[in-house]
Each structure stands twice: as C-alpha cells, then as structure tokens.
Write a protein that holds these residues in place. Structure first.
Motif, short mmCIF file in Angstrom:
data_model
loop_
_atom_site.label_atom_id
_atom_site.label_comp_id
_atom_site.label_asym_id
_atom_site.label_seq_id
_atom_site.Cartn_x
_atom_site.Cartn_y
_atom_site.Cartn_z
N ALA A 1 1.01 -0.91 -0.19
CA ALA A 1 0.17 -0.33 -0.19
C ALA A 1 0.46 1.20 -0.24
N VAL A 2 0.57 1.73 -0.96
CA VAL A 2 2.04 3.27 -1.18
C VAL A 2 1.07 3.88 -0.28
N SER A 3 1.66 4.51 0.75
CA SER A 3 1.69 5.80 0.94
C SER A 3 1.84 6.79 1.46
N LEU B 1 13.40 -8.65 -9.03
CA LEU B 1 13.52 -7.19 -10.05
C LEU B 1 11.88 -6.60 -10.22
N MET B 2 12.63 -5.01 -9.84
CA MET B 2 11.03 -4.02 -9.96
C MET B 2 11.43 -3.64 -11.01
N THR B 3 10.12 -2.82 -11.70
CA THR B 3 9.85 -2.14 -12.85
C THR B 3 8.81 -0.96 -12.82
N MET C 1 0.36 -0.89 -10.52
CA MET C 1 0.34 0.47 -9.80
C MET C 1 -1.47 0.30 -10.13
N SER C 2 -2.10 1.58 -9.28
CA SER C 2 -3.23 1.20 -9.27
C SER C 2 -3.83 1.17 -10.81
N GLY C 3 -3.25 1.62 -11.73
CA GLY C 3 -3.80 1.94 -13.63
C GLY C 3 -3.09 0.68 -14.23
N GLY D 1 -1.87 3.01 -5.17
CA GLY D 1 -0.90 3.98 -3.85
C GLY D 1 -2.32 4.88 -3.82
N SER D 2 -2.70 5.31 -5.41
CA SER D 2 -4.01 6.54 -4.68
C SER D 2 -5.33 5.57 -5.14
N THR D 3 -5.71 4.50 -5.60
CA THR D 3 -6.82 3.34 -5.44
C THR D 3 -6.92 3.12 -3.84
N ALA E 1 -5.93 9.80 -4.44
CA ALA E 1 -4.81 11.14 -4.79
C ALA E 1 -4.45 11.88 -4.70
N ARG E 2 -2.98 11.83 -4.88
CA ARG E 2 -2.23 12.50 -3.84
C ARG E 2 -1.95 13.45 -4.38
N ASP E 3 -2.07 15.02 -3.41
CA ASP E 3 -1.48 16.27 -3.49
C ASP E 3 -0.72 16.84 -3.33
C1 LIG Z 1 3.90 6.73 -6.21
C2 LIG Z 1 4.71 4.98 -7.26
C3 LIG Z 1 3.02 4.01 -7.26
C4 LIG Z 1 2.28 3.99 -7.15
O1 LIG Z 1 1.73 4.84 -7.69
P1 LIG Z 1 -0.21 4.90 -8.03
O2 LIG Z 1 -0.40 4.84 -9.44
O3 LIG Z 1 -0.96 5.91 -6.94
O4 LIG Z 1 -0.89 3.26 -7.27
C5 LIG Z 1 3.79 2.92 -7.02
N1 LIG Z 1 5.08 2.17 -7.71
C6 LIG Z 1 6.16 3.26 -7.62
C7 LIG Z 1 6.86 3.16 -7.83
C8 LIG Z 1 5.78 4.66 -7.00
O5 LIG Z 1 6.16 5.91 -7.52
#
Ligand SMILES: *Cc1c(COP(=O)(O)O)cnc(C)c1O
Length: 248
Positions: free
Chosen positions: A40-42, A180-182, A217-219, A235-237, A241-243
């Motif tokens: 959960a991206v906070s 591995l991450m992308t 990610m969310s999308g 994150g945003s889901t 949404a982030r401000d």
């Molecule tokens: C912010 C971020 C996310 C989350 O993005 P959302 O579109 O809000 O889900 C995931 N991965 C990385 C590396 C990010 O910087």
C-alpha cells in the motif's frame, strides 16, 4: 479540495476493493492469491490514513522519500513492513537502514540499481547493533530495471541485470535479492513482459530457483498480476489521489 478528499476517503473500503481485484485476477489466471503481495503506497499521505489501513489489517506500506519513511516508521507499530520505492541517494542509505530496521518488522529497498548503493546498504546493515538487528538478518532488496528505455526512468538496462545481481550476491552478505522491480511506461504492458524475461534470464544464469517481480500500480496492477507480478505497489486506489502542493 485536497483536505476534503483526505477526510472522505474510505481506506478500508478501498483496500477491500483492491484485495478483491487481486483475488479475482489470481483466480482468472490460476495463481494462488498468496503469491501476490500488496504494497500500500502511502507516500505524501498522513499517518491517520496509514493507521486506517493498519486497522484494516494492512501491514505492508510503500514510501518514496527516505525522510518521510523514517518519520512514519518511528510512529507506526513495529510489525509494519516497509518498502522503499523511491530513488535513494547513496548518502541516505545508512540513515534509512539505521532508523527503520530497528523499529519495524522488515525493510525492503525496491530500487537498487548500482553496486555502490548495494554496498552502502550492506555496510549499514553490518553497522547495526545486535540488539537492533540480529547478525543473521538480511535486508531485502529488489533490483530496479528500466524496461521502457526512457532516459527519465531509473534502473539498469535489462542486459545489465545478470552481472549486477551476481556482483551483489557475491559481495553483499547482508542483502537478500528478493526480486526485480520496474515502473515501466504507462500503458505499455510490454514492459512487464520484459521484466519477466529479465527475471527468467537472471534465474537461469545464476542458478536461482525463483525470484520475485515487482510491477503494477493503481492503473495496471491487474494486468501485471496476469503477467506474473508477485508484488504490486498500489497507492491512489487505496489512499486517494495525491496532493503535491505542499511538497517543494
Ligand atoms: C507512487 C508510486 C506507486 C503508486 O502509484 P499509484 O498510481 O498511486 O498506485 C507505485 N510505484 C512507485 C515506484 C511509485 O512511485
């Protein structure tokens, strides 16, 4: 508008929605749901919202800024697992490890893309007091791969993955290469396939049985799970949404 959005977002509801999507996508492609970790991206979100997620049984959180992660880790319960997913300057590695490892269940750095950073993280682990971290405990890392070829994106080229993984596993005893991450280019699902191919190459060249893949990610987390993601960063889901207007 943003403060209203913060107070009206229903984190528990959103988490339930995302967990449901993870479950149905796993069923669709015949994967066990336990194979997919939800981070959960906070980032940028206030502690109250993290606490709401915690109360809804979320224990794994992702943050992009070292200082913000350090502050939040000091205030959240100790059984939280933190994933650092931003770009980490080598000179911040020690502070991150030193402040987060002793007060959390696990720190995972998903964005390692150089031997230099790996060495700094490894040294930081070695410098921890035994009371703060047992000597046999390792820091989990992911190697960040630039799968889109865009210069603006961090990460190493897919062709460099085998040699960097090999160097890190030879030289950094206190790091565990979890996967591995992308990030990939938005809308380009081919980036996910590139990461899977890269993972398969690293596994076969280094003789590893398995290696995780962090993508989605969310999308696009459902598409990422369909393609084999074991770690999705949403994150945003979850948090709304982030401000960024308060950030400089
Ligand atoms: C912010 C971020 C996310 C989350 O993005 P959302 O579109 O809000 O889900 C995931 N991965 C990385 C590396 C990010 O910087």
């Amino acid at each position: 508008m943003s403060s209203d959005a913060t107070t009206t977002v229903d984190v528990a509801d959103n988490l339930q929605y995302v967990r449901g999507k993870i479950q149905s996508t796993c069923e669709k492609v015949n994967r066990p749901v336990e194979d997919v970790r939800l981070v959960a991206v906070s980032k940028t979100k206030p502690l109250e919202l993290l606490q709401q997620a915690y109360d809804a049984n979320q224990r794994i959180f992702g943050e992009n800024y070292a200082q913000e992660l350090v502050e939040k880790a000091g205030q959240m319960p100790k059984d939280v697992q933190w994933h650092f997913i931003g770009s980490l300057q080598s000179n911040k590695a020690n502070a991150l490890v030193k402040s987060v490892v002793p007060v959390s269940a696990q720190l995972t750095v998903e964005t390692v893309s150089s031997l230099k950073l790996a060495n700094k993280l490894n040294n930081a682990m070695e410098a921890l007091e035994e009371a703060d971290c047992p000597k046999d405990k390792k820091l989990n890392i992911f190697i960040q791969i630039n799968t889109s070829g865009e210069e603006s994106k961090s990460g190493i080229e897919p062709s460099e993955a085998v040699s960097l993984c090999k160097e890190i596993s030879d030289k950094c005893n206190r790091l565990f290469i979890q996967g591995l991450m992308t990030i990939g280019a938005p809308g380009d699902l081919g980036c996910f396939d590139t990461l899977i191919q890269c993972r398969d190459q690293v596994c076969s060249d280094l003789g590893l049985e398995s290696l995780e893949v962090s993508m989605g990610m969310s999308g696009d987390f459902e598409a990422a799970i369909e393609r084999g993601a074991t770690n999705v960063r949403v994150g945003s889901t979850v948090f709304g949404a982030r401000d960024y207007s308060n950030k400089n």
